[in-house]
Design a protein around this motif. Structure first.
Motif, PDB file in Angstrom:
ATOM      1  N   UNK A  61     -36.930 -22.137  13.351  1.00 53.06           N
ATOM      2  CA  UNK A  61     -35.544 -22.066  12.898  1.00 53.06           C
ATOM      3  C   UNK A  61     -34.493 -21.985  13.999  1.00 53.06           C
ATOM      4  N   UNK A  62     -34.914 -21.726  15.222  1.00 54.56           N
ATOM      5  CA  UNK A  62     -33.942 -21.535  16.292  1.00 54.56           C
ATOM      6  C   UNK A  62     -34.606 -21.862  17.628  1.00 54.56           C
ATOM      7  N   UNK A  63     -33.819 -22.352  18.561  1.00 54.61           N
ATOM      8  CA  UNK A  63     -34.339 -22.676  19.882  1.00 54.61           C
ATOM      9  C   UNK A  63     -34.295 -21.409  20.739  1.00 54.61           C
ATOM     10  N   UNK A  64     -35.438 -21.032  21.298  1.00 56.44           N
ATOM     11  CA  UNK A  64     -35.541 -19.840  22.137  1.00 56.44           C
ATOM     12  C   UNK A  64     -35.409 -20.274  23.588  1.00 56.44           C
ATOM     13  N   UNK A  65     -34.618 -19.626  24.433  1.00 54.16           N
ATOM     14  CA  UNK A  65     -33.837 -18.419  24.169  1.00 54.16           C
ATOM     15  C   UNK A  65     -32.573 -18.735  23.381  1.00 54.16           C
ATOM     16  N   UNK A 111     -28.666 -17.056  21.697  1.00 53.83           N
ATOM     17  CA  UNK A 111     -27.598 -16.074  21.876  1.00 53.83           C
ATOM     18  C   UNK A 111     -27.482 -15.165  20.657  1.00 53.83           C
ATOM     19  N   UNK A 112     -26.733 -14.098  20.833  1.00 53.18           N
ATOM     20  CA  UNK A 112     -26.454 -13.173  19.729  1.00 53.18           C
ATOM     21  C   UNK A 112     -25.712 -13.915  18.612  1.00 53.18           C
ATOM     22  N   UNK A 113     -24.816 -14.808  18.991  1.00 52.11           N
ATOM     23  CA  UNK A 113     -24.083 -15.604  18.008  1.00 52.11           C
ATOM     24  C   UNK A 113     -25.035 -16.486  17.188  1.00 52.11           C
ATOM     25  N   UNK A 114     -26.025 -17.086  17.851  1.00 46.96           N
ATOM     26  CA  UNK A 114     -27.015 -17.908  17.144  1.00 46.96           C
ATOM     27  C   UNK A 114     -27.854 -17.058  16.196  1.00 46.96           C
ATOM     28  N   UNK A 115     -28.164 -15.839  16.603  1.00 43.65           N
ATOM     29  CA  UNK A 115     -28.907 -14.911  15.753  1.00 43.65           C
ATOM     30  C   UNK A 115     -28.110 -14.611  14.485  1.00 43.65           C
ATOM     31  N   UNK A 159     -25.746 -16.461  13.131  1.00 38.85           N
ATOM     32  CA  UNK A 159     -25.692 -17.684  12.329  1.00 38.85           C
ATOM     33  C   UNK A 159     -26.999 -17.891  11.569  1.00 38.85           C
ATOM     34  N   UNK A 160     -28.127 -17.679  12.240  1.00 40.36           N
ATOM     35  CA  UNK A 160     -29.434 -17.809  11.595  1.00 40.36           C
ATOM     36  C   UNK A 160     -29.539 -16.866  10.401  1.00 40.36           C
ATOM     37  N   UNK A 161     -29.126 -15.645  10.591  1.00 39.15           N
ATOM     38  CA  UNK A 161     -29.196 -14.652   9.518  1.00 39.15           C
ATOM     39  C   UNK A 161     -28.280 -15.018   8.354  1.00 39.15           C
ATOM     40  N   UNK A 162     -27.085 -15.494   8.651  1.00 39.31           N
ATOM     41  CA  UNK A 162     -26.135 -15.863   7.596  1.00 39.31           C
ATOM     42  C   UNK A 162     -26.580 -17.105   6.819  1.00 39.31           C
ATOM     43  N   UNK A 163     -27.114 -18.085   7.531  1.00 42.25           N
ATOM     44  CA  UNK A 163     -27.394 -19.372   6.890  1.00 42.25           C
ATOM     45  C   UNK A 163     -28.789 -19.495   6.286  1.00 42.25           C
ATOM     46  N   UNK A 164     -29.757 -18.724   6.793  1.00 45.61           N
ATOM     47  CA  UNK A 164     -31.135 -18.926   6.338  1.00 45.61           C
ATOM     48  C   UNK A 164     -31.818 -17.657   5.859  1.00 45.61           C
ATOM     49  N   UNK A 216     -24.296 -13.607  24.927  1.00 40.41           N
ATOM     50  CA  UNK A 216     -25.458 -13.005  25.606  1.00 40.41           C
ATOM     51  C   UNK A 216     -26.735 -13.459  24.928  1.00 40.41           C
ATOM     52  N   UNK A 217     -27.747 -13.747  25.746  1.00 36.69           N
ATOM     53  CA  UNK A 217     -29.041 -14.159  25.206  1.00 36.69           C
ATOM     54  C   UNK A 217     -29.851 -12.949  24.780  1.00 36.69           C
ATOM     55  N   UNK A 218     -30.572 -13.092  23.676  1.00 36.54           N
ATOM     56  CA  UNK A 218     -31.461 -12.042  23.175  1.00 36.54           C
ATOM     57  C   UNK A 218     -32.680 -12.010  24.092  1.00 36.54           C
ATOM     58  N   UNK A 219     -33.038 -10.834  24.585  1.00 37.19           N
ATOM     59  CA  UNK A 219     -34.147 -10.686  25.525  1.00 37.19           C
ATOM     60  C   UNK A 219     -35.489 -10.815  24.817  1.00 37.19           C
TER      61      UNK A 219
END
Length: 165
Positions: free
Chosen positions: A63-67, A69-73, A75-80, A109-112
């Motif tokens: 569902x997401x390209x690693x690494x 960002x917090x923003x992508x996280x 968006x993932x939570x909101x949309x899927x 910031x990227x999620x570690x």
């Protein structure tokens, strides 16, 4: 007006403020006070156990390209959100809370990876030494606030405080 002094000794494990008018009082903010306020565990051992890669493989890799960002996280939570099991939604929310609320970082910031591995096992996540982890990121930023003000007393300074907000 109160005078505020700050102790900048590198080995000092907290900040000491001298406040007051004619009678000065020393106020201290250190790891113990931080943990009393936040309720987080504080320990010198910050090594994390991790649960593995099942969360990454099951939820993130498709569902997401690693690494990411917090923003992508977010968006993932909101949309899927509806695509994930309840426990995985909790994991995503914990990561979002860690970065957006507890650490107060920029959304770019990227999620570690360590956090992704840690959240895979909710027991490990709950037992992790968050007090030490967050204090080590908050303390240096608290030190800088008053030091900058002392260096430029007549200049109006703007400062973004990262770490525990």
């Amino acid at each position: 007006m109160s005078q505020v002094d700050i102790n900048l000794e590198p080995e000092f494990d907290g900040i000491s403020y001298l406040v007051g008018g004619p009678v000065k009082e020393n106020l201290r903010f250190g790891p113990r006070e931080f943990c009393l306020i936040t309720g987080f565990i504080f320990d010198d051992n910050t090594k994390a156990k991790h649960g593995g890669f099942s969360f990454i493989n099951r939820v993130l890799s498709e569902n997401i390209v690693i690494p990411f960002s917090v923003d992508s996280l977010k968006t993932l939570l909101e949309e899927k959100e509806e695509l994930f099991e309840d426990e995985d939604v909790v994991r995503l929310c914990l990561l979002l809370l860690l970065y957006s609320f507890f650490m107060g970082v920029e959304t770019t910031k990227l999620v570690e990876q360590d956090h992704l591995l840690l959240v895979d096992n909710l027991q490990f996540w709950n037992e992790y030494n968050w007090g030490s982890y967050l204090w080590s990121r908050t303390y240096p930023n608290l030190l800088n606030v008053l030091a900058k003000k002392k260096l430029h007393p007549n200049k109006k300074l703007y400062y973004s405080l990262t770490g525990f907000v």
